[in-house]
Scaffold this motif. Structure first.
Motif, PDB file in Angstrom:
ATOM      1  N   ARG A  47      41.350 -13.810  31.423  1.00 58.20           N
ATOM      2  CA  ARG A  47      42.492 -14.497  30.917  1.00 58.20           C
ATOM      3  C   ARG A  47      43.428 -13.527  30.758  1.00 58.20           C
ATOM      4  NH1 ARG A  47      41.010 -16.016  25.523  1.00 58.20           N
ATOM      5  NH2 ARG A  47      42.189 -14.419  24.672  1.00 58.20           N
ATOM      6  N   GLY A  48      44.756 -13.954  31.451  1.00 58.41           N
ATOM      7  CA  GLY A  48      45.766 -13.197  31.355  1.00 58.41           C
ATOM      8  C   GLY A  48      46.784 -13.651  32.214  1.00 58.41           C
ATOM      9  N   GLU A  54      44.435  -9.981  29.535  1.00 60.45           N
ATOM     10  CA  GLU A  54      44.108 -10.255  28.032  1.00 60.45           C
ATOM     11  C   GLU A  54      42.609 -10.099  27.522  1.00 60.45           C
ATOM     12  OE1 GLU A  54      45.806 -13.582  26.237  1.00 60.45           O
ATOM     13  OE2 GLU A  54      48.019 -12.706  26.895  1.00 60.45           O
ATOM     14  N   ARG A  64      36.288 -24.584  33.076  1.00 64.67           N
ATOM     15  CA  ARG A  64      37.527 -25.438  32.433  1.00 64.67           C
ATOM     16  C   ARG A  64      38.043 -26.269  33.609  1.00 64.67           C
ATOM     17  NH1 ARG A  64      42.781 -22.389  30.555  1.00 64.67           N
ATOM     18  NH2 ARG A  64      44.001 -24.268  30.608  1.00 64.67           N
ATOM     19  N   VAL A  70      43.105 -32.966  36.132  1.00 64.13           N
ATOM     20  CA  VAL A  70      44.327 -32.515  37.020  1.00 64.13           C
ATOM     21  C   VAL A  70      43.915 -31.888  38.165  1.00 64.13           C
ATOM     22  CG1 VAL A  70      46.752 -31.595  37.454  1.00 64.13           C
ATOM     23  CG2 VAL A  70      46.071 -32.668  35.218  1.00 64.13           C
ATOM     24  N   LYS A 262      54.122 -21.006  36.818  1.00 67.05           N
ATOM     25  CA  LYS A 262      55.021 -21.923  35.797  1.00 67.05           C
ATOM     26  C   LYS A 262      54.527 -21.656  34.262  1.00 67.05           C
ATOM     27  CE  LYS A 262      57.749 -23.641  38.874  1.00 67.05           C
ATOM     28  NZ  LYS A 262      59.305 -22.974  39.038  1.00 67.05           N
ATOM     29  N   GLN A 263      53.119 -21.562  34.323  1.00 66.46           N
ATOM     30  CA  GLN A 263      52.316 -21.769  33.225  1.00 66.46           C
ATOM     31  C   GLN A 263      51.856 -20.169  32.741  1.00 66.46           C
ATOM     32  OE1 GLN A 263      49.369 -24.776  33.543  1.00 66.46           O
ATOM     33  NE2 GLN A 263      50.908 -26.077  34.288  1.00 66.46           N
ATOM     34  N   TRP A 264      51.972 -19.600  33.650  1.00 65.52           N
ATOM     35  CA  TRP A 264      51.492 -17.862  33.206  1.00 65.52           C
ATOM     36  C   TRP A 264      50.037 -17.906  33.003  1.00 65.52           C
ATOM     37  CZ3 TRP A 264      55.390 -14.413  30.248  1.00 65.52           C
ATOM     38  CH2 TRP A 264      56.697 -14.537  30.892  1.00 65.52           C
ATOM     39  N   GLN A 265      49.247 -18.681  33.565  1.00 61.63           N
ATOM     40  CA  GLN A 265      47.597 -18.564  33.290  1.00 61.63           C
ATOM     41  C   GLN A 265      47.063 -18.001  34.542  1.00 61.63           C
ATOM     42  OE1 GLN A 265      45.818 -22.239  31.345  1.00 61.63           O
ATOM     43  NE2 GLN A 265      47.605 -23.224  31.734  1.00 61.63           N
TER      44      GLN A 265
ATOM     45  N   ARG B 395      56.124 -21.343  26.718  1.00 61.34           N
ATOM     46  CA  ARG B 395      55.830 -22.268  27.722  1.00 61.34           C
ATOM     47  C   ARG B 395      56.663 -23.439  27.725  1.00 61.34           C
ATOM     48  NH1 ARG B 395      53.792 -17.575  27.738  1.00 61.34           N
ATOM     49  NH2 ARG B 395      51.774 -17.123  28.356  1.00 61.34           N
ATOM     50  N   ARG B 427      47.268 -31.548  28.007  1.00 63.37           N
ATOM     51  CA  ARG B 427      47.660 -30.617  29.077  1.00 63.37           C
ATOM     52  C   ARG B 427      48.611 -29.524  28.499  1.00 63.37           C
ATOM     53  NH1 ARG B 427      50.006 -34.256  34.084  1.00 63.37           N
ATOM     54  NH2 ARG B 427      50.221 -31.850  34.949  1.00 63.37           N
ATOM     55  N   GLY B 430      46.544 -27.310  26.179  1.00 59.01           N
ATOM     56  CA  GLY B 430      45.762 -26.218  27.430  1.00 59.01           C
ATOM     57  C   GLY B 430      46.637 -25.255  27.614  1.00 59.01           C
ATOM     58  N   ILE B 431      47.967 -25.630  27.749  1.00 53.79           N
ATOM     59  CA  ILE B 431      48.716 -24.361  27.984  1.00 53.79           C
ATOM     60  C   ILE B 431      49.127 -23.565  26.747  1.00 53.79           C
ATOM     61  CG2 ILE B 431      51.192 -23.807  28.602  1.00 53.79           C
ATOM     62  CD1 ILE B 431      51.351 -26.246  30.442  1.00 53.79           C
ATOM     63  N   SER B 434      46.253 -21.194  25.971  1.00 48.99           N
ATOM     64  CA  SER B 434      45.605 -20.408  26.903  1.00 48.99           C
ATOM     65  C   SER B 434      46.295 -18.779  26.940  1.00 48.99           C
ATOM     66  CB  SER B 434      46.557 -20.938  28.355  1.00 48.99           C
ATOM     67  OG  SER B 434      47.812 -20.515  28.528  1.00 48.99           O
ATOM     68  N   TYR B 435      46.807 -18.511  25.994  1.00 47.98           N
ATOM     69  CA  TYR B 435      47.303 -17.155  25.970  1.00 47.98           C
ATOM     70  C   TYR B 435      46.816 -16.633  24.284  1.00 47.98           C
ATOM     71  CZ  TYR B 435      51.131 -19.698  23.471  1.00 47.98           C
ATOM     72  OH  TYR B 435      51.936 -20.414  22.792  1.00 47.98           O
TER      73      TYR B 435
END
Lengths: 297, 435
Positions: A47-48, A54, A64, A70, A262-265, B395, B427, B430-431, B434-435
């Protein structure tokens, strides 16, 4: 008596010269493909974001992904897109090559015209087709109104958006299969057709008994190349629909881009990229296996 | 001859070097590229629109600071992909345009310089900023940028169509004050003009439907996010807002299938009564109202969102700022050049406010010069009630896209309202988680 040491030197040199010839490719293959692939696999278990990892999360990202509607829709969209475009590009590319495989000036001009779209950038292609398909003032809308019909919102209707992106892609990419088929057709010995003509074989018979068997390796090549290319669909939906409407045109690569950038995942995006890699590898290997079996038979 | 040939590569390499002794200031901005039209203009007063004004301002700064060489990198909006890549590669520019809503993401990874001391060194105090502008650049008490404006989504009104629809009194638009009144106005508008009341974007560019949805939720007095990890979209207030907008769309009171460019074009062609878009369009629409051939000729007005749900008078705002990405290789001279650049923008906030955005400085917003600009008096109330999203929400941009996508799916009937709300909530969470 042959000069044995000299022969040995020659064999050794030939062996090493061969290694030297493939070494640059191997170096690039390892540096640009294998190492990034390894880094990608490692990232997919973390995850980071772009600024650091991280935590190590094992296979959580994959779990997941397979529970994410989606992403599952993106996989489905990608498969549908490949199923629409690859057979169409192969058949249309072959048909164009068969028609244009002659030495006339008109054929040369048409070959250039059909290939011309391939040199355009995806931005230009997406812009052209978007302007053609928008219901407010687009070419398709003008034509619909000219025949008394209501314009169709190709890019806003859930059922039509992906086919519209597919048509755009076929128009854009038809040049490559056409050229590959043209090159293959020009390798077929003329005397086979002359012998068939003496036997009064019909055009259809010649196509199925001479032409298609002679270019079967090129057909396999086009299928494999197009499967790999079309699985990597990105620019057209990114620029034409943004993945919508209602997620109906979002392919896996767009999902990877949105998730990673965009989502930084980054870990989650890397996991999706590994799934895409596996899908492309499986599809290409399946196609290769099937065509090899046919050859062996 | 041979010696000369041998020296030729050296000469070429030398020629490629930078003989310019000026301090180089690398800035990166969005707002578009218009060098062909404004590249030679160094008087912002002669420029129009975001692109024209910022180009002229940078030209004027460069002309007034001959010891600084400004290297300008114009990026495709919003340009955060490039910035993120530059930061990851340790090669960011000296100053970057950044939305207030994006600052928390970069600050959370300590990627932005704190600018309190830099601003103080050139005589700028955060006390001078408007409340919304200050909130936009402040995280945990640290000032992370120079705000240049505050912007808000607005209702741009075609007064010619409003008059035809009987929705104008004394030359001013009559806007609805409740959902029922909205439905009645929209029906009256459609009946009398044959056109939809609302021009909104539902295709590809999803920010606009999100802003409408956010506005109706906030007006019901609930937060958009419960905390840093949970959205509040799947709530009775969210359902009420979305069902109301969906019904409007389904009745034909909203234009359909429009992307951003299509919506602007439709409004300029007089194909609907109201367009929901930001402050940046005030200048362009006002210019159209002075053009005899435009359907907006002498018929343009702009207003804040009407208050349909009266629990809270609030307007969602965001802002544009100059921020300084962290760069260990930045020299003192470059940082000093950046300070002078910020000082110039602070001193010329009025010029930037001509774009239509709200000024970031209280002195400008309180001054007569800004209020005398067209329509500013009609939207000035937003400066009192404008609020950015809380800084604990990271985000915001991708969440805005997701919410808009789901809202648009509900509008068109591709999804039931309940499912769209549940999906946007899932959704977004989820974002956020996520951190």
């Amino acid at each position: 008596m042959p000069d044995v040491p000299a022969m040995r030197r020659s064999v050794t040199w030939n062996r090493w010269s061969g290694v030297l010839f493939v070494a640059p490719y191997c170096a690039f293959f390892v540096l640009m493909l294998l190492i990034p692939l390894g880094i990608g696999i490692r990232l997919s278990m973390t995850r980071g974001d772009l600024f650091g990892i991280e935590a190590f999360v094992g296979l959580d990202n994959f779990a997941r992904l397979f529970a994410d509607p989606v992403f599952l829709q993106a996989v489905w969209n990608t498969f549908c897109f490949v199923l629409i475009t690859v057979p169409a590009m192969t058949v249309i590319g072959l048909a164009l090559a068969l028609v244009l495989n002659r030495t006339s000036r008109l054929a040369a001009i048409l070959r250039a015209i059909f290939f011309a779209s391939t040199v355009l950038s995806v931005t230009v292609v997406a812009l052209i087709w978007r302007l053609m398909l928008i219901p407010e003032g687009g070419l398709a809308a003008v034509l619909a109104r000219a025949i008394g019909e209501q314009p169709v919102a190709f890019l806003s209707e859930q059922a039509l958006a992906l086919p519209a992106v597919a048509v755009t892609t076929i128009w854009w990419g038809i040049g490559l299969p056409m050229v590959l088929f043209l090159a293959a057709l020009q390798q077929i010995p003329r005397d086979l057709y002359e012998a068939a003509a003496l036997d009064r074989a019909s055009k259809t018979r010649m196509l199925f008994s001479i032409t298609l068997p002679a270019i079967r390796r090129t057909i396999a090549l086009v299928l494999v190349v197009e499967i790999i290319l079309q699985f990597q669909l990105f620019g057209q939906p990114h620029l034409m629909t943004g993945g919508g409407p209602n997620n109906s045109t979002r392919p896996i690569v767009l999902f990877v881009y949105e998730t990673g950038w965009k989502q930084w995942q980054l870990g989650y995006a890397a996991a999706a990229a590994q799934v895409l890699f596996a899908l492309i590898a499986l599809a290409a290997m399946a196609q290769y296996y099937l065509s090899s079996r046919k050859d062996a038979a | 001859m041979r010696r000369m040939l041998a020296l030729l590569p050296l000469a070429l390499v030398s020629a490629c070097g930078n003989p310019d002794a000026r301090t180089e200031l690398v800035i990166q901005r969005f707002f578009g590229a218009c060098q062909a039209e404004y590249g030679a203009i160094a008087d912002p007063g002669k420029a129009q629109g975001e692109c024209g004004i910022i180009t002229a301002m940078i030209n004027e700064f460069e002309a007034g600071n001959p010891d600084i060489k400004v290297v300008e990198n114009t990026v495709f909006w919003p340009g955060y992909d490039q910035l993120t890549a530059q930061l990851a590669a340790n090669g960011p520019p000296d100053l970057v345009t950044m939305h207030s809503s994006a600052i928390p993401d970069y600050e959370a990874r300590r990627l932005l310089e704190q600018l309190d001391e830099d601003l103080a060194a050139v005589g700028i105090s955060p006390e001078q900023f408007t409340a919304a502008a200050r909130a936009g650049v402040t995280v945990d008490g640290k000032v992370l940028g120079l705000p240049i404006d505050v912007w808000a989504p607005l209702w741009h009104v075609n007064m010619n169509l409003f008059r035809e629809a009987g929705l104008a009194v004394d030359g001013k638009p009559v806007l609805p004050a409740s959902p029922a009144e909205f439905r009645a106005h929209a029906a009256q508008f459609r009946q009398r003009t044959g056109k939809p009341y609302l021009i909104q974007i539902t295709n590809k560019d999803f920010a606009a439907p999100t802003r409408i949805f956010y506005a109706w939720m906030l007006q019901q007095g609930v937060p958009l996010f419960r905390d840093a990890r949970h959205a509040n979209f799947d709530s009775p207030e969210g359902r009420r807002a979305l069902e109301f907008m969906k019904a409007l769309y389904q009745r034909g009171d909203s234009a359909r299938n429009l992307d951003y460019a299509g919506a602007v074009s439709a409004f300029l062609k007089g194909e609907g009564g109201v367009m929901v878009d930001g402050t940046w369009m005030v200048g362009q629409f006002d210019a159209a109202s002075g053009n005899e051939r435009s359907p907006l000729f002498r018929g343009y007005a702009v207003r804040p969102f009407p208050f349909l749900f009266h629990a809270r008078r609030v307007a969602l705002v965001d802002g544009h700022n100059w921020v300084m990405p962290r760069n260990a290789r930045r020299t003192r001279a470059e940082r000093a050049a950046a300070r002078r650049f910020l000082q110039y923008f602070a001193a010329n906030d009025f010029q930037w406010a001509r774009t239509g955005h709200f000024p970031a400085f209280r002195a400008v917003i309180d001054g007569a010069q800004w209020r005398q600009l067209p329509h500013r008096g009609d939207i000035a109330a937003i400066t009192q009630i404008g609020e950015p999203l809380p800084k604990f929400v990271r985000r915001q941009s991708p969440i805005e896209f997701i919410v808009g996508e789901e809202v648009a799916a509900a509008y068109t009937g591709a999804k039931p309202v309940d499912r769209a709300l549940a999906d946007m909530q899932r959704r977004a969470n989820g974002i956020l988680q996520s951190y």
